[in-house]
Write a protein that holds these residues in place. Sequence first.
Motif, mmCIF file in Angstrom:
data_model
loop_
_atom_site.group_PDB
_atom_site.id
_atom_site.type_symbol
_atom_site.label_atom_id
_atom_site.label_comp_id
_atom_site.label_asym_id
_atom_site.label_seq_id
_atom_site.Cartn_x
_atom_site.Cartn_y
_atom_site.Cartn_z
ATOM 1 N N ALA A 138 0.829 -1.204 0.000
ATOM 2 C CA ALA A 138 0.000 0.000 0.000
ATOM 3 C C ALA A 138 0.862 1.252 0.000
ATOM 4 O O ALA A 138 0.591 2.216 -0.733
ATOM 5 C CB ALA A 138 -0.923 -0.014 1.218
ATOM 6 N N ARG A 142 0.847 3.498 -3.574
ATOM 7 C CA ARG A 142 -0.236 4.474 -3.468
ATOM 8 C C ARG A 142 -0.090 5.526 -4.558
ATOM 9 O O ARG A 142 1.016 5.844 -4.989
ATOM 10 C CB ARG A 142 -0.238 5.117 -2.082
ATOM 11 C CG ARG A 142 0.915 6.040 -1.811
ATOM 12 C CD ARG A 142 0.870 6.575 -0.379
ATOM 13 N NE ARG A 142 1.850 7.610 -0.155
ATOM 14 C CZ ARG A 142 3.125 7.405 0.133
ATOM 15 N NH1 ARG A 142 3.577 6.158 0.226
ATOM 16 N NH2 ARG A 142 3.950 8.410 0.320
ATOM 17 N N GLU A 150 2.554 -3.462 -8.503
ATOM 18 C CA GLU A 150 1.163 -3.705 -8.122
ATOM 19 C C GLU A 150 0.561 -4.851 -8.932
ATOM 20 O O GLU A 150 -0.137 -5.717 -8.393
ATOM 21 C CB GLU A 150 0.344 -2.432 -8.332
ATOM 22 C CG GLU A 150 -1.136 -2.602 -8.011
ATOM 23 C CD GLU A 150 -1.935 -1.354 -8.327
ATOM 24 O OE1 GLU A 150 -3.177 -1.413 -8.208
ATOM 25 O OE2 GLU A 150 -1.331 -0.321 -8.699
ATOM 26 N N THR A 154 -0.791 -8.358 -7.364
ATOM 27 C CA THR A 154 -2.188 -8.753 -7.548
ATOM 28 C C THR A 154 -2.293 -10.104 -8.239
ATOM 29 O O THR A 154 -3.057 -10.981 -7.819
ATOM 30 C CB THR A 154 -2.932 -7.683 -8.368
ATOM 31 O OG1 THR A 154 -2.821 -6.420 -7.720
ATOM 32 C CG2 THR A 154 -4.399 -8.049 -8.513
ATOM 33 N N ARG A 211 -3.995 -8.749 0.226
ATOM 34 C CA ARG A 211 -4.716 -7.850 -0.682
ATOM 35 C C ARG A 211 -5.702 -6.975 0.083
ATOM 36 O O ARG A 211 -5.845 -5.776 -0.195
ATOM 37 C CB ARG A 211 -5.459 -8.662 -1.731
ATOM 38 C CG ARG A 211 -4.557 -9.402 -2.713
ATOM 39 C CD ARG A 211 -5.369 -10.002 -3.843
ATOM 40 N NE ARG A 211 -5.986 -8.952 -4.641
ATOM 41 C CZ ARG A 211 -6.903 -9.177 -5.586
ATOM 42 N NH1 ARG A 211 -7.315 -10.410 -5.804
ATOM 43 N NH2 ARG A 211 -7.405 -8.195 -6.289
ATOM 44 N N ARG A 214 -3.865 -4.276 1.980
ATOM 45 C CA ARG A 214 -3.418 -3.226 1.053
ATOM 46 C C ARG A 214 -4.564 -2.274 0.703
ATOM 47 O O ARG A 214 -4.393 -1.044 0.743
ATOM 48 C CB ARG A 214 -2.860 -3.847 -0.219
ATOM 49 C CG ARG A 214 -2.485 -2.820 -1.276
ATOM 50 C CD ARG A 214 -1.960 -3.459 -2.546
ATOM 51 N NE ARG A 214 -1.739 -2.444 -3.564
ATOM 52 C CZ ARG A 214 -2.662 -2.035 -4.426
ATOM 53 N NH1 ARG A 214 -3.884 -2.566 -4.384
ATOM 54 N NH2 ARG A 214 -2.386 -1.095 -5.314
ATOM 55 N N VAL A 215 -5.733 -2.830 0.379
ATOM 56 C CA VAL A 215 -6.871 -1.988 0.011
ATOM 57 C C VAL A 215 -7.295 -1.117 1.185
ATOM 58 O O VAL A 215 -7.539 0.097 1.032
ATOM 59 C CB VAL A 215 -8.050 -2.867 -0.474
ATOM 60 C CG1 VAL A 215 -9.305 -2.020 -0.648
ATOM 61 C CG2 VAL A 215 -7.691 -3.557 -1.782
ATOM 62 N N GLU A 216 -7.394 -1.701 2.381
ATOM 63 C CA GLU A 216 -7.798 -0.928 3.555
ATOM 64 C C GLU A 216 -6.758 0.139 3.888
ATOM 65 O O GLU A 216 -7.100 1.259 4.271
ATOM 66 C CB GLU A 216 -7.990 -1.869 4.751
ATOM 67 C CG GLU A 216 -9.181 -2.784 4.630
ATOM 68 C CD GLU A 216 -10.490 -2.041 4.577
ATOM 69 O OE1 GLU A 216 -10.638 -1.053 5.318
ATOM 70 O OE2 GLU A 216 -11.362 -2.431 3.785
ATOM 71 N N THR A 219 -7.064 3.075 1.585
ATOM 72 C CA THR A 219 -8.208 3.914 1.953
ATOM 73 C C THR A 219 -7.859 4.817 3.124
ATOM 74 O O THR A 219 -8.171 6.018 3.125
ATOM 75 C CB THR A 219 -9.407 3.026 2.321
ATOM 76 O OG1 THR A 219 -9.737 2.185 1.218
ATOM 77 C CG2 THR A 219 -10.609 3.871 2.691
#
Length: 329
Positions: A138, A142, A150, A154, A211, A214-216, A219
């Motif tokens: 992340a 970013r 990335e 993924t 994953r 990373r997304v959280e 955010t």
Amino acid sequence: MSVATASGVVPGVMRSPWVAFAMRRLWRILISFWVLLTATFLMIHLIPGDPVRSALGFNAPIEVVKSEQQALGLNDPLWLQYLHYVQNLFSGHLGVSIATKQSVSQIIGDRLPATLEVSILAFVLVMAIAIPIGVFMAVTTRGGQRRSRELAFTSTSVLLATIPEFLTAVALVYVFGVQLRWFPVAGRGDAGSYVLPVVSLAIGPAAVLARIVRVEMLTVLGNDFIRTARAKRLPARLVYGRHALPNALTATLTVGGMMLTGLIAGTVLVENVFAWPGLGSMIVQSILGKDYPVVQGIVLIYGVGVLLVNLIVDVSLAVLDPRSAIREN
């Protein structure tokens, strides 16, 4: 304390959101436990055929079959069998194995530690791998930076997440057990025997959780308080470790609890690959041997484990984010 004061305290306590939260969780877990208990009881009655004759073999003398049916209480009315089942359960008696005549409680007590060991170690490994990797990805990707990194992350995580645990176990056995001979391929012995089963269980969930972390984390890094922390020129370890990471762990904890229940279920196949002496290998042996009292007991233990994990996750989330408990209707 006066009577008036005491009478005012009790309604105030009962109106507390924490009391309401505890009552909701208690009610839900009681209902869930009743459903689980009833389902495990009906399991043996919904299976076509006679479980006693299936377990003893179709050549078994009829006197032996009838005696076993009488001992298991299968000749009683269904409601009476259910009542006896509940009474025995709360007295700690889960029945007797048809095949070995051993207490089901003793069988579970002998094998439960092995399953707990491999499940908990796998969960710790998942967290130790997924959280640092998720945070690192992340921070480094970013704002659309390092697109190739990335994409590689993924793609790799999706691939690892789609491979079933038993296929991962077989591959690890072939490479590290048969070809390289670094670790034993079967049995529960020294520390080396834990490596392949634990890694087999942890690889897929770690990829999924990384994953999510990373997304959280991405955010959270876009929030105003993170920009304020950077504007204050705080060290990166404080920005990411003290401010960003705790706020990103709420969803991670929820998914982590679900993964722990999945890890427990995944032991069924992995234990059979590694001949691990736990509940997973025992339930397969019992299903093949039509030893349904043992199957009932193990399924009940797995279900109770899932309920307890979900309860721990709910309580942990309420402590980390009290607003979630207060907002819930």
